[in-house]
Structure formats: structure tokens, C-alpha cells
Design a protein around this motif. Structure first.
Motif, mmCIF file in Angstrom:
data_model
loop_
_atom_site.group_PDB
_atom_site.id
_atom_site.type_symbol
_atom_site.label_atom_id
_atom_site.label_comp_id
_atom_site.label_asym_id
_atom_site.label_seq_id
_atom_site.Cartn_x
_atom_site.Cartn_y
_atom_site.Cartn_z
ATOM 1 N N PRO A 6 0.794 -1.229 0.000
ATOM 2 C CA PRO A 6 0.000 0.000 0.000
ATOM 3 C C PRO A 6 0.827 1.280 0.000
ATOM 4 N N LYS A 7 2.139 1.181 0.252
ATOM 5 C CA LYS A 7 2.996 2.366 0.259
ATOM 6 C C LYS A 7 3.669 2.620 -1.086
ATOM 7 N N ARG A 8 3.552 1.685 -2.003
ATOM 8 C CA ARG A 8 4.235 1.800 -3.298
ATOM 9 C C ARG A 8 3.625 2.927 -4.126
ATOM 10 N N THR A 9 4.485 3.790 -4.698
ATOM 11 C CA THR A 9 3.985 4.926 -5.492
ATOM 12 C C THR A 9 4.615 5.032 -6.875
ATOM 13 N N SER A 10 5.610 4.202 -7.178
ATOM 14 C CA SER A 10 6.201 4.226 -8.522
ATOM 15 C C SER A 10 6.727 2.845 -8.886
ATOM 16 N N TRP A 11 6.861 2.620 -10.200
ATOM 17 C CA TRP A 11 7.282 1.331 -10.730
ATOM 18 C C TRP A 11 8.341 1.523 -11.807
ATOM 19 N N PRO A 12 9.564 1.922 -11.434
ATOM 20 C CA PRO A 12 10.602 2.152 -12.444
ATOM 21 C C PRO A 12 11.000 0.898 -13.210
ATOM 22 N N GLU A 13 10.832 -0.261 -12.610
ATOM 23 C CA GLU A 13 11.204 -1.510 -13.285
ATOM 24 C C GLU A 13 10.293 -1.846 -14.465
ATOM 25 N N LEU A 14 9.165 -1.139 -14.601
ATOM 26 C CA LEU A 14 8.228 -1.403 -15.695
ATOM 27 C C LEU A 14 8.563 -0.632 -16.968
ATOM 28 N N LEU A 15 9.477 0.287 -16.882
ATOM 29 C CA LEU A 15 9.875 1.074 -18.049
ATOM 30 C C LEU A 15 10.426 0.148 -19.131
ATOM 31 N N GLY A 16 9.841 0.242 -20.328
ATOM 32 C CA GLY A 16 10.317 -0.540 -21.461
ATOM 33 C C GLY A 16 9.667 -1.897 -21.645
ATOM 34 N N ILE A 17 8.737 -2.275 -20.748
ATOM 35 C CA ILE A 17 8.033 -3.541 -20.945
ATOM 36 C C ILE A 17 6.662 -3.247 -21.559
ATOM 37 N N PRO A 18 5.993 -4.245 -22.142
ATOM 38 C CA PRO A 18 4.658 -4.018 -22.707
ATOM 39 C C PRO A 18 3.667 -3.518 -21.648
ATOM 40 N N ALA A 19 2.750 -2.667 -22.071
ATOM 41 C CA ALA A 19 1.805 -2.021 -21.151
ATOM 42 C C ALA A 19 0.914 -3.016 -20.413
ATOM 43 N N THR A 20 0.465 -4.060 -21.079
ATOM 44 C CA THR A 20 -0.458 -5.001 -20.432
ATOM 45 C C THR A 20 0.156 -5.666 -19.203
ATOM 46 N N PRO A 21 1.364 -6.253 -19.299
ATOM 47 C CA PRO A 21 1.953 -6.817 -18.078
ATOM 48 C C PRO A 21 2.269 -5.751 -17.028
ATOM 49 N N ALA A 22 2.560 -4.524 -17.471
ATOM 50 C CA ALA A 22 2.813 -3.440 -16.522
ATOM 51 C C ALA A 22 1.560 -3.151 -15.700
ATOM 52 N N VAL A 23 0.414 -3.091 -16.370
ATOM 53 C CA VAL A 23 -0.853 -2.855 -15.675
ATOM 54 C C VAL A 23 -1.137 -3.995 -14.701
ATOM 55 N N MET A 24 -0.880 -5.213 -15.129
ATOM 56 C CA MET A 24 -1.113 -6.365 -14.255
ATOM 57 C C MET A 24 -0.241 -6.285 -13.003
ATOM 58 N N ARG A 25 1.003 -5.856 -13.161
ATOM 59 C CA ARG A 25 1.909 -5.737 -12.019
ATOM 60 C C ARG A 25 1.419 -4.659 -11.046
ATOM 61 N N ILE A 26 1.026 -3.498 -11.595
ATOM 62 C CA ILE A 26 0.532 -2.415 -10.742
ATOM 63 C C ILE A 26 -0.727 -2.867 -10.001
ATOM 64 N N ASN A 27 -1.637 -3.530 -10.708
ATOM 65 C CA ASN A 27 -2.859 -4.037 -10.072
ATOM 66 C C ASN A 27 -2.530 -5.041 -8.967
ATOM 67 N N HIS A 28 -1.503 -5.831 -9.166
ATOM 68 C CA HIS A 28 -1.085 -6.798 -8.143
ATOM 69 C C HIS A 28 -0.520 -6.076 -6.929
ATOM 70 N N ASP A 29 0.353 -5.097 -7.169
ATOM 71 C CA ASP A 29 1.001 -4.374 -6.077
ATOM 72 C C ASP A 29 0.043 -3.445 -5.333
ATOM 73 N N ARG A 30 -0.837 -2.795 -6.088
ATOM 74 C CA ARG A 30 -1.752 -1.795 -5.507
ATOM 75 C C ARG A 30 -3.160 -1.977 -6.074
ATOM 76 N N PRO A 31 -3.895 -2.994 -5.616
ATOM 77 C CA PRO A 31 -5.247 -3.229 -6.143
ATOM 78 C C PRO A 31 -6.229 -2.101 -5.834
ATOM 79 N N ASP A 32 -5.841 -1.184 -4.956
ATOM 80 C CA ASP A 32 -6.699 -0.055 -4.600
ATOM 81 C C ASP A 32 -6.656 1.066 -5.633
ATOM 82 N N LEU A 33 -5.746 0.993 -6.613
ATOM 83 C CA LEU A 33 -5.584 2.067 -7.594
ATOM 84 C C LEU A 33 -6.304 1.777 -8.906
#
Length: 73
Positions: A6-33
């Protein structure tokens, strides 16, 4: 992969990867967003939203790779 953070606010490791897996990762890390996927250069209104992350991709890139570090706001 770690669980929700719940404290995570950025995902620098997602830079350069396809958008769909990036969204899935963010949803996993912060399902409240809410995650918005937008083309780089999209005209945005002003205002910070603590419940939103925008994932920008380069529309000239056929792979839809993340072009900016996704951050809460």
C-alpha cells in the motif's frame, strides 16, 4: 513477486516492458488504484489523484512499451 504494497507509489522496473503486463503488475502491487493506459503526449487535465496511476506508452511503437515510469498521481 511480492504481495500488495500500500505504500508503493512508482514502478521504475516497468519502463520498457509491454503495457499489459505493466498494468497487471501495478494491479497486483496496488489493487486499490485505478490504472489508466494512455499514449505518450496525451493532453491531460491538471490535478493529482492519489488513487490513480497512468501508464504511458509510445504510440509509434508497435509493441506498446511503457515509455515513462508509472507513478501514483
Amino acid at each position: 513477486m511480492a504481495g500488495a504494497d500500500p505504500k508503493r507509489t512508482s514502478w521504475p522496473e516497468l519502463l520498457g516492458i509491454p503495457a499489459t503486463p505493466a498494468v497487471m503488475r501495478i494491479n497486483h502491487d496496488r489493487p486499490d488504484l485505478v490504472v489508466e493506459v494512455l499514449p505518450l503526449g496525451f493532453k491531460l487535465g491538471k490535478g493529482f489523484n492519489a488513487k490513480r496511476v497512468r501508464v504511458f506508452f509510445d504510440p509509434r511503437d508497435s509493441q506498446g512499451l511503457v515509455a515513462k515510469v508509472p507513478v501514483v498521481g
